[in-house]
Motif scaffolding. Structure first.
Motif, PDB file in Angstrom:
ATOM      1  N   GLN A 123       0.847  -1.190   0.000  1.00 17.92           N
ATOM      2  CA  GLN A 123       0.000   0.000   0.000  1.00 17.92           C
ATOM      3  C   GLN A 123       0.889   1.249   0.000  1.00 17.92           C
ATOM      4  OE1 GLN A 123      -3.374  -0.453  -0.309  1.00 17.92           O
ATOM      5  NE2 GLN A 123      -2.729  -2.580  -0.472  1.00 17.92           N
ATOM      6  N   ASN A 124       1.429   1.585  -1.168  1.00 18.01           N
ATOM      7  CA  ASN A 124       2.309   2.751  -1.256  1.00 18.01           C
ATOM      8  C   ASN A 124       1.539   3.946  -1.813  1.00 18.01           C
ATOM      9  OD1 ASN A 124       2.117   1.461  -3.703  1.00 18.01           O
ATOM     10  ND2 ASN A 124       4.205   1.922  -4.341  1.00 18.01           N
ATOM     11  N   ASP A 125       0.509   4.351  -1.042  1.00 21.50           N
ATOM     12  CA  ASP A 125      -0.319   5.477  -1.438  1.00 21.50           C
ATOM     13  C   ASP A 125       0.508   6.754  -1.477  1.00 21.50           C
ATOM     14  OD1 ASP A 125      -2.435   3.730  -1.467  1.00 21.50           O
ATOM     15  OD2 ASP A 125      -3.077   4.207   0.576  1.00 21.50           O
ATOM     16  N   SER A 126       0.073   7.687  -2.290  1.00 26.58           N
ATOM     17  CA  SER A 126       0.799   8.951  -2.427  1.00 26.58           C
ATOM     18  C   SER A 126       0.730   9.758  -1.137  1.00 26.58           C
ATOM     19  CB  SER A 126       0.212   9.772  -3.579  1.00 26.58           C
ATOM     20  OG  SER A 126       0.395   9.107  -4.804  1.00 26.58           O
ATOM     21  N   LEU A 127       1.851  10.371  -0.796  1.00 25.85           N
ATOM     22  CA  LEU A 127       1.931  11.270   0.350  1.00 25.85           C
ATOM     23  C   LEU A 127       1.726  12.707  -0.122  1.00 25.85           C
ATOM     24  CD1 LEU A 127       5.148   9.746   1.953  1.00 25.85           C
ATOM     25  CD2 LEU A 127       2.811   9.357   2.723  1.00 25.85           C
ATOM     26  N   ARG A 128       1.334  13.582   0.808  1.00 27.01           N
ATOM     27  CA  ARG A 128       1.157  14.992   0.475  1.00 27.01           C
ATOM     28  C   ARG A 128       1.854  15.853   1.513  1.00 27.01           C
ATOM     29  NH1 ARG A 128       0.293  15.825  -4.394  1.00 27.01           N
ATOM     30  NH2 ARG A 128      -0.523  17.906  -3.901  1.00 27.01           N
ATOM     31  N   ILE A 129       2.214  17.051   1.110  1.00 21.69           N
ATOM     32  CA  ILE A 129       2.819  18.031   2.000  1.00 21.69           C
ATOM     33  C   ILE A 129       2.296  19.406   1.584  1.00 21.69           C
ATOM     34  CG2 ILE A 129       4.866  18.418   0.563  1.00 21.69           C
ATOM     35  CD1 ILE A 129       6.528  18.628   3.098  1.00 21.69           C
ATOM     36  N   SER A 130       2.143  20.299   2.540  1.00 20.27           N
ATOM     37  CA  SER A 130       1.622  21.639   2.244  1.00 20.27           C
ATOM     38  C   SER A 130       2.635  22.697   2.656  1.00 20.27           C
ATOM     39  CB  SER A 130       0.288  21.865   2.979  1.00 20.27           C
ATOM     40  OG  SER A 130      -0.664  20.910   2.589  1.00 20.27           O
ATOM     41  N   PRO A 131       3.706  22.857   1.868  1.00 17.36           N
ATOM     42  CA  PRO A 131       4.719  23.851   2.235  1.00 17.36           C
ATOM     43  C   PRO A 131       4.175  25.272   2.108  1.00 17.36           C
ATOM     44  CG  PRO A 131       5.149  22.989   0.040  1.00 17.36           C
ATOM     45  CD  PRO A 131       4.007  22.193   0.592  1.00 17.36           C
ATOM     46  N   LEU A 132       4.664  26.136   2.982  1.00 18.20           N
ATOM     47  CA  LEU A 132       4.289  27.543   2.908  1.00 18.20           C
ATOM     48  C   LEU A 132       5.152  28.243   1.864  1.00 18.20           C
ATOM     49  CD1 LEU A 132       4.057  28.299   6.739  1.00 18.20           C
ATOM     50  CD2 LEU A 132       2.154  27.829   5.176  1.00 18.20           C
ATOM     51  N   SER A 133       4.593  29.226   1.205  1.00 15.95           N
ATOM     52  CA  SER A 133       5.348  29.996   0.216  1.00 15.95           C
ATOM     53  C   SER A 133       5.943  31.236   0.890  1.00 15.95           C
ATOM     54  CB  SER A 133       4.427  30.407  -0.931  1.00 15.95           C
ATOM     55  OG  SER A 133       5.129  31.186  -1.872  1.00 15.95           O
ATOM     56  N   PHE A 134       7.270  31.382   0.784  1.00 12.83           N
ATOM     57  CA  PHE A 134       7.936  32.519   1.409  1.00 12.83           C
ATOM     58  C   PHE A 134       7.968  33.689   0.418  1.00 12.83           C
ATOM     59  CE2 PHE A 134      11.584  34.763   3.420  1.00 12.83           C
ATOM     60  CZ  PHE A 134      11.070  34.800   4.720  1.00 12.83           C
ATOM     61  N   PRO A 135       7.713  34.916   0.898  1.00 14.88           N
ATOM     62  CA  PRO A 135       7.620  36.041  -0.042  1.00 14.88           C
ATOM     63  C   PRO A 135       8.939  36.409  -0.718  1.00 14.88           C
ATOM     64  CG  PRO A 135       7.449  36.796   2.241  1.00 14.88           C
ATOM     65  CD  PRO A 135       7.365  35.308   2.274  1.00 14.88           C
ATOM     66  N   LYS A 136      10.060  36.132  -0.061  1.00 18.30           N
ATOM     67  CA  LYS A 136      11.355  36.494  -0.644  1.00 18.30           C
ATOM     68  C   LYS A 136      11.961  35.304  -1.379  1.00 18.30           C
ATOM     69  CE  LYS A 136      12.417  39.889   2.981  1.00 18.30           C
ATOM     70  NZ  LYS A 136      13.365  40.243   4.066  1.00 18.30           N
ATOM     71  N   ARG A 137      12.805  35.590  -2.375  1.00 25.24           N
ATOM     72  CA  ARG A 137      13.446  34.510  -3.140  1.00 25.24           C
ATOM     73  C   ARG A 137      14.531  33.815  -2.334  1.00 25.24           C
ATOM     74  NH1 ARG A 137      17.973  33.919  -6.301  1.00 25.24           N
ATOM     75  NH2 ARG A 137      18.527  36.111  -5.989  1.00 25.24           N
ATOM     76  N   VAL A 138      15.365  34.585  -1.596  1.00 20.90           N
ATOM     77  CA  VAL A 138      16.484  34.017  -0.850  1.00 20.90           C
ATOM     78  C   VAL A 138      16.051  33.736   0.592  1.00 20.90           C
ATOM     79  CG1 VAL A 138      18.855  34.349  -0.073  1.00 20.90           C
ATOM     80  CG2 VAL A 138      18.142  35.252  -2.301  1.00 20.90           C
ATOM     81  N   LEU A 139      16.152  32.470   0.992  1.00 17.73           N
ATOM     82  CA  LEU A 139      15.756  32.086   2.350  1.00 17.73           C
ATOM     83  C   LEU A 139      16.939  32.126   3.321  1.00 17.73           C
ATOM     84  CD1 LEU A 139      13.388  31.071   0.592  1.00 17.73           C
ATOM     85  CD2 LEU A 139      13.214  29.103   2.118  1.00 17.73           C
ATOM     86  N   ALA A 140      18.122  31.787   2.831  1.00 18.99           N
ATOM     87  CA  ALA A 140      19.320  31.812   3.675  1.00 18.99           C
ATOM     88  C   ALA A 140      20.531  31.997   2.774  1.00 18.99           C
ATOM     89  CB  ALA A 140      19.453  30.532   4.487  1.00 18.99           C
ATOM     90  N   GLU A 141      21.593  32.602   3.363  1.00 14.51           N
ATOM     91  CA  GLU A 141      22.794  32.873   2.579  1.00 14.51           C
ATOM     92  C   GLU A 141      24.004  32.922   3.507  1.00 14.51           C
ATOM     93  OE1 GLU A 141      24.159  36.039  -0.893  1.00 14.51           O
ATOM     94  OE2 GLU A 141      22.609  36.616   0.553  1.00 14.51           O
ATOM     95  N   SER A 142      25.126  32.353   3.041  1.00 14.28           N
ATOM     96  CA  SER A 142      26.359  32.407   3.831  1.00 14.28           C
ATOM     97  C   SER A 142      27.469  33.079   3.022  1.00 14.28           C
ATOM     98  CB  SER A 142      26.808  31.001   4.236  1.00 14.28           C
ATOM     99  OG  SER A 142      27.442  30.336   3.154  1.00 14.28           O
ATOM    100  N   ARG A 143      28.381  33.719   3.759  1.00 15.60           N
ATOM    101  CA  ARG A 143      29.578  34.312   3.144  1.00 15.60           C
ATOM    102  C   ARG A 143      30.787  33.960   4.006  1.00 15.60           C
ATOM    103  NH1 ARG A 143      28.401  37.593  -0.994  1.00 15.60           N
ATOM    104  NH2 ARG A 143      26.316  38.514  -1.125  1.00 15.60           N
TER     105      ARG A 143
END
Length: 492
Positions: free
Chosen positions: A293-313
């Motif tokens: 019984q490998n039924d499909s899973l679902r997820i409801s990710p939230l949409s973030f308003p900005k393109r960059v979520l994290a950045e390192s230098r």
């Protein structure tokens, strides 16, 4: 060549009302390189422990060879590595040890180091080499590559390809394809053995499942057709039988003998149709039992308003005075699925925890967008305990959704009553993954989520991530999964 004969094996854990194995019989050739697969909780490790004689069972297991179980427990971890090897195989000579470890890309200097100072990968390789140095033994190798990096897994696969006489429990498709020549699978209702590697077994399983589904549809139609025909025939026969005592339409008397004979013939035909229908139902009942019984899973990710979520230098992380990695630069953009790669000890888990807000010593800069919601899956399952309902409440997630996801990942309802601490390692991992899937987040951070998780569940999770496309940063050494999921990589 000799055989391991398993006959009428039946086993259940003490206090359990359900058998793990029920009257199971099969044979294993001791020259085989045998891959062992099945969903979490089906009894793979239990079967290895039965071969080792650790549990009482009914039935028989006959073998002319001895069994050795991996991972082997080294009691004195402070002793030098060469002493640990010689404790496992006392009669072995130094040159044989050197030859064997060279096949696993282990340097000679490691033999003089205390065993406890070796990395997980080095310990795995040393113990495998020691166990294959023992003669006339059939090795029971239980998930040797968990926590190993991709290079370590490749070396283990190439090593096992040169060997024989083993059972390998693994959920790594690439590893199984590289080194086994037969597959042993614990299905929903039986155990079966096929020649070939994982890919050929999976192809055959899909063909069998498709055939069973098609036959099931055909038989359902046949049963419906026979049922309707039997009802019509029986109804006609009963009506004819009651009318034979009345007059004909012209007022004369019916030939009751003729009518009764004809009604009996129709009744017999109806009975034949009923028997055919029973046969079809019986045939249908043998189908679909082993379809997972490998039924499909679902997820409801939230949409973030900005393109960059994290950045390192120029990011560097330290363990005390030791610099783990230096001057790393990256961006995590909305919609990306980024694989974080590198050898064991390169700082992957530390970087994930730093992104999640943990206080880890570092230099350079790491900026995480304000208001970012992160769902984190840790490697560690040791803190999991208590009931699933209590766990759902403590995590603030919907209990019904949480248990529905677990059901889709292969949990039986009866397992919902058990303490999480008693679950298998794969089932514990599924608890963490299911909790994360219930959480609405902008970024999902998963640290080796698939360790111990069965192949079918891995495929379900792959399908989920490809269809729902959450923003994901993950560490995973399963090359098949990594290549399928990652849209970008950060290498440490």
């Amino acid at each position: 060549m000799s055989m391991i004969n398993v006959t009428n094996l039946t086993f259940a854990y003490e206090g359990s009302f359900e058998n793990i194995f029920d009257n199971v019989s099969f044979q294993i050739d001791t020259d085989w390189k045998l891959g062992f697969t099945g969903r979490n909780g089906r009894g793979k490790t239990t079967f290895l422990k039965l071969l080792m004689g650790e549990y009482q069972y009914t039935g028989t297991i006959d073998s002319s060879v001895g069994f050795e179980y991996f991972p082997y427990t080294v009691e004195d971890r402070s002793q030098d590595t060469i002493k640990a090897i010689k404790h496992i195989c006392p009669m072995i000579k130094d040159w044989e040890i050197l030859r064997e470890i060279s096949l696993l890309d282990i340097s000679e200097e490691i033999l003089g180091r205390p065993f406890e100072t070796l990395s997980n990968g080095e310990q795995t390789k040393v113990l495998l080499a020691a166990m294959f140095l023992k003669s006339n033994q059939f090795l029971l190798i239980d998930e040797p590559t968990n926590h190993l990096d991709a290079e370590g897994r490749k070396i283990i696969g190439e090593y096992l390809k040169q060997k024989k006489s083993f059972i390998l429990v693994s959920h790594d498709r690439t590893l199984l394809d590289a080194c086994v020549d037969h597959m042993l699978s614990i299905n929903r209702t039986n155990i079966e053995i096929q020649q070939g590697n994982f890919s050929s077994w999976w192809h055959n399983k899909q063909l069998q499942d498709s055939f069973d589904i098609a036959e099931n549809i055909k038989l359902k139609k046949k049963i419906s057709r026979l049922s309707q025909a039997a009802k019509r025939t029986k109804k006609w026969s009963e009506r004819a039988e009651t009318r034979k005592y009345g007059p004909t339409d012209s007022g004369g008397m019916l030939d009751r003998g003729y009518v009764g004979h004809k009604a009996a013939k129709i009744m017999k035909r109806a009975k034949s149709q009923e028997n055919r229908m029973r046969d079809a139902i019986k045939e249908k009942s043998g189908l679909l039992h082993n379809i997972e019984q490998n039924d499909s899973l679902r997820i409801s990710p939230l949409s973030f308003p900005k393109r960059v979520l994290a950045e390192s230098r120029d990011l560097s992380i330290f363990y005390g005075d030791m610099r783990v990695f230096s001057h790393v630069n990256f961006q995590i953009n909305r919609g990306e699925r980024i694989a974080l790669t590198g050898k064991n000890g390169s700082g992957k888990s530390s970087l994930l925890r730093l992104i999640c807000g943990e206080n880890i010593e570092h230099t350079g800069s790491l900026s995480v967008a304000g208001g970012l919601l992160v769902s984190y899956v840790s490697q560690d399952t040791s803190s999991l305990k208590g009931g699933l309902s209590e766990y759902a409440v403590s995590c603030g997630i919907d209990e019904s959704l949480f248990k529905a996801i677990l059901r889709k990942l292969g949990f039986e309802r009866i397992q919902f009553e058990n303490d999480i601490a008693a679950f298998s390692e794969g089932q514990k991992k599924k608890v963490l993954i299911s909790r994360s899937l219930c959480e609405q987040a902008h970024l999902y951070v998963w640290d080796e989520p698939l360790n111990y998780v069965d192949v079918i569940s891995r495929m379900q999770i792959e399908e989920l991530l490809l269809s729902c496309r959450p923003t994901l940063l993950f560490v995973e050494h399963d090359i098949s999964f990594q290549n399928s999921i990652a849209t970008a990589k950060i290498e440490l």
